[in-house]
Scaffold this motif. Sequence first.
Motif: not given
Ligand code: ASP
Length: 426
Positions: A265-269, A303-305, A342-350, A377-386
């Motif tokens: 989903s690429t969204s932590s939230i 993950g975003t970091a 960075t919001a926990g939503t798709p693409g916010a990290g970019m 990138f976002d798929m992996g970083r969101t997984g790690l964020n969670v």
């Molecule tokens: N998609 C990421 C998240 O929801 C945020 C990001 O774009 O880095 O955690």
Amino acid sequence: MFKKLNESLPLQIFTALGLGIIAGLVFMALGWEDFAQTYLNPIGTIFLNLLKFIVVPIVLTSMISGVVSLQDMKKIRTIGIRTLVFFFSTTAIALVIGLVVSNIMKGTYATLEVSDLAYEAAEQSSFIDTIVNIFPSNLFQPMAESTMLQIICIALFIGFGIIVAGEKADPFMTWIDSCYEVFMVIMRGIIKMTPIAVFCLITPVVAVNGPQVLGSLAMVLLTAYICYALQGLLVYPAVVTVLGRINPKKFLKGAAPAFAFAFSSTSSIGTLPVSMECVEDMGGRKAVASFVLPLGATINMSGTAIYQAVCCVFIATCYGINLTLPQMITIVVTAILASIGTAGTPGAGMIMLAMVLQSVGLPVEGIALVAGVDRIFDMGRTGLNVFGDISATMVVSHYEDVREARQGNRVQEEIPERTGEDESGE
Ligand code: ASP
């Protein structure tokens, strides 16, 4: 609990992902990129819209009940400080991993054409503005605009208000709890759509970009994924084992459904409800989860970091710039601050990457180099964020167990090692 929702959902999601990649390649071979963009992408967008629609009420109501169930201010302060220390220190470790691995890998990056790149960066706010903007001037505007830090601030104030008002606030709290249950039911319905949405989102990405774009960026993607794996498979399991007394295998297994959902989903939230259920299944405390998870989904982004550190080194290399040690330290500091914003939503990290690049004088247009594959990138970083949010919750939960046992509030004499299967936490 997630099993109640749908035991095979993670498998369905990964199958949909695989099928989507194959379909994307077939569509590209047949020249049907437009079809994928016009007819499949909107289905994915509907899913993402629904996620965005439901996260505000979920974060608000779960955070209020989290604060209220902690009951006293001192407890909230202790848990809050522990959580923030966990978030910032693990994000700093993630950044060091990102910078070290990128510097080892940078010799393998393909030279890319950087002469005619164009990327318009959104205007960045200063650190002071970021702090000031946490405090809302209106109750409803943050909800209408999904400004997550302000929503968390509102939830904290309402939670404190309920605690101080005591019995008189009971009907209000019952209403909040009831709203939370209703929103969770809606959320579960949306989650069931995930496999279809994942298929519809990934197919156009592959059909339009094709394997070439992946090929030229393969090494930087690989670098990011090596770092995600180091942080997710070594750092977090080690931390939860040492600080949370949880068997690392059980932790990885227990957090897997949330990872699968975040990855697709690429969204932590949007992953919050699944994360909550994973934590409860592993024996974490519901009250701690309701407080730490929404906070983490908003400000904890290891993950975003990593992604930002890896992209900085990649973009610098493409422009023939060698980053100095002071510049790397600046990246660590700015990326920690960027992760808060960075919001926990798709693409916010970019979007926040622009701020990190600017902080060390790198060209913001360089984002165009990685924008095409941001979703990967976002798929992996969101997984790690969670993963990070769940680790923090389990560790803080364990400290609460220890504290209660010390105070003699709990009947048992020892704090049991969590098994991840049969404890309910509260
Ligand atoms: N998609 C990421 C998240 O929801 C945020 C990001 O774009 O880095 O955690």
